[in-house]
Design a protein around this motif. Structure first.
Motif, short mmCIF file in Angstrom:
data_model
loop_
_atom_site.label_atom_id
_atom_site.label_comp_id
_atom_site.label_asym_id
_atom_site.label_seq_id
_atom_site.Cartn_x
_atom_site.Cartn_y
_atom_site.Cartn_z
N TYR A 201 0.83 -1.20 0.00
CA TYR A 201 0.00 0.00 0.00
C TYR A 201 0.87 1.26 0.00
O TYR A 201 0.64 2.19 -0.78
N ARG A 239 -6.37 12.44 -4.26
CA ARG A 239 -6.36 11.00 -4.52
C ARG A 239 -5.88 10.24 -3.29
O ARG A 239 -6.43 9.20 -2.92
N VAL A 242 -8.67 10.27 -0.50
CA VAL A 242 -9.82 9.43 -0.85
C VAL A 242 -9.46 7.95 -0.70
O VAL A 242 -10.22 7.16 -0.12
N THR A 243 -8.29 7.58 -1.20
CA THR A 243 -7.85 6.17 -1.10
C THR A 243 -7.67 5.75 0.35
O THR A 243 -8.12 4.67 0.77
N SER A 244 -7.04 6.60 1.14
CA SER A 244 -6.77 6.26 2.55
C SER A 244 -8.06 6.16 3.35
O SER A 244 -8.24 5.23 4.14
N ILE A 245 -8.96 7.11 3.16
CA ILE A 245 -10.19 7.13 3.95
C ILE A 245 -11.06 5.93 3.63
O ILE A 245 -11.62 5.28 4.53
N THR A 246 -11.21 5.61 2.34
CA THR A 246 -12.03 4.45 1.98
C THR A 246 -11.42 3.15 2.51
O THR A 246 -12.14 2.25 2.97
N THR A 247 -10.09 3.05 2.47
CA THR A 247 -9.43 1.86 3.02
C THR A 247 -9.61 1.78 4.53
O THR A 247 -9.89 0.70 5.08
N LEU A 249 -12.06 3.00 6.32
CA LEU A 249 -13.45 2.65 6.65
C LEU A 249 -13.66 1.13 6.64
O LEU A 249 -14.31 0.57 7.51
N VAL A 250 -13.09 0.47 5.62
CA VAL A 250 -13.19 -0.99 5.55
C VAL A 250 -12.46 -1.64 6.72
O VAL A 250 -12.97 -2.59 7.35
N THR A 277 0.50 6.62 4.57
CA THR A 277 0.09 7.87 3.92
C THR A 277 1.01 9.01 4.34
O THR A 277 1.43 9.82 3.50
#
Length: 314
Positions: A201, A239, A242-247, A249-250, A277
């Protein structure tokens, strides 16, 4: 590619000395913790027997430890596993001739003296030699990943960026392992898999930033390296977030509802995504700047062919 107004650029690199000092402090603290406290290696690495037992009511860990000590299991590690009615008991290796089922039956018999409702849920056994092999192979896996990444980034971009990328990955791995050492969390094969996932990642994030820096070095008519890096980081910030936040959340969902089995895995990934990040923005770029990367290093050299004008003449 849409270029930003210089007034809209976030001055990330203005804090590079402070963030590098902060990162160095965290790395030293993590290494010190691992040297003093060590890692709480799980059954995969230490070998031994793990027995999961269930109770009909909330378990009294102190009473369980006392009962096991009275029955010859003084070295047993006892902890809750998921709920207050489930307990995981870990035992050190007791010789090659002792079978896991035999140990499990002895342990259950000892616990039933205090609570007849105890039942065995599962039992696992790993030999000490297998545990040592897994520990060695796991370390080699991380080392091999680092070397391959260094070679790839050096060919793909420039050797200074390669050092920055590897420094960021080293930073992420050491801090994640330091967290597990400090909190005394169990470190097993699932955590090793999580660390390898964090490496992937963090590298992906670093590659995106490095690619934009190289592109801007070629297109932006500014000779200031720091300013070009600031522009590149600002352009990729959306970018990255957005990528970090969505990851995250999961991973939070896995951490809360995934159960005790993958709790450590989710913990390592949550911390790794956050620190990865941070390192892709500050550590990788700051190391490249400290190594003296410049616009000339990434602009392709145009080679003039001798005699080209003569060949073009009729």
């Amino acid at each position: 590619m849409q270029l930003l107004n210089l007034k809209d650029t976030i001055r990330f690199m203005s804090a590079r000395k402070l963030t590098m000092a902060f990162s160095a402090l965290l790395i030293v603290a993590s290494i010190a913790s691992m040297a003093i406290r060590g890692l709480n290696f799980g059954l995969d690495f230490t070998g031994g027997t793990a027995v999961e037992v269930g109770f009909s009511q909330p378990a009294d860990l102190k009473n369980i430890r006392d009962v096991l000590a009275e029955n010859g299991f003084a070295d047993a590690s006892v902890q809750l596993f998921g709920t207050s009615q489930e307990v995981l008991v870990r035992l050190a290796p007791r010789g090659d001739d002792v079978k896991a089922e035999e140990i499990g039956n002895q342990l259950i018999a000892a616990l039933q003296q205090a609570d007849s409702s105890v039942e065995m849920r599962r039992i696992e056994f790993v030999g000490p030699s297998v545990g040592e092999d897994l520990k060695e192979q796991g370390g080699l896996a991380m080392l091999t990943a680092m070397i391959c990444i260094l070679i790839y980034v050096a060919f793909r971009f420039e050797w200074r960026f390669a050092l920055g990328a590897v420094a960021a990955l080293f930073h992420d791995v050491i801090l994640t392992m330091g967290l597990f050492s400090l909190l005394d969390l169990e470190f097993d094969l699932t955590i090793l898999a999580a660390i390898l996932a964090v490496i992937g990642y963090s590298l992906n994030d670093t590659i995106v930033v490095s690619d934009r820096i190289r592109e801007n070095f070629r297109k932006v008519r500014i000779d200031d390296t720091i300013e070009i890096i600031n522009i590149s980081l600002t352009q990729t910030l959306n970018r990255t977030l957005v990528t970090s936040i969505t990851t995250i959340l999961v991973l939070v969902a896995l951490f809360v509802w995934g159960g005790q089995t993958i709790h450590g895995f989710a913990t390592a990934l949550l911390f790794g995504v956050f620190i990865g990040t941070y390192s892709s923005v500050y550590v990788a770029s700051s190391v490249a700047v400290a190594m003296g990367v410049s616009k000339e290093d990434l602009i392709p050299v145009e080679v003039e062919k001798e005699g080209a004008d003569l060949d073009a003449m009729p």
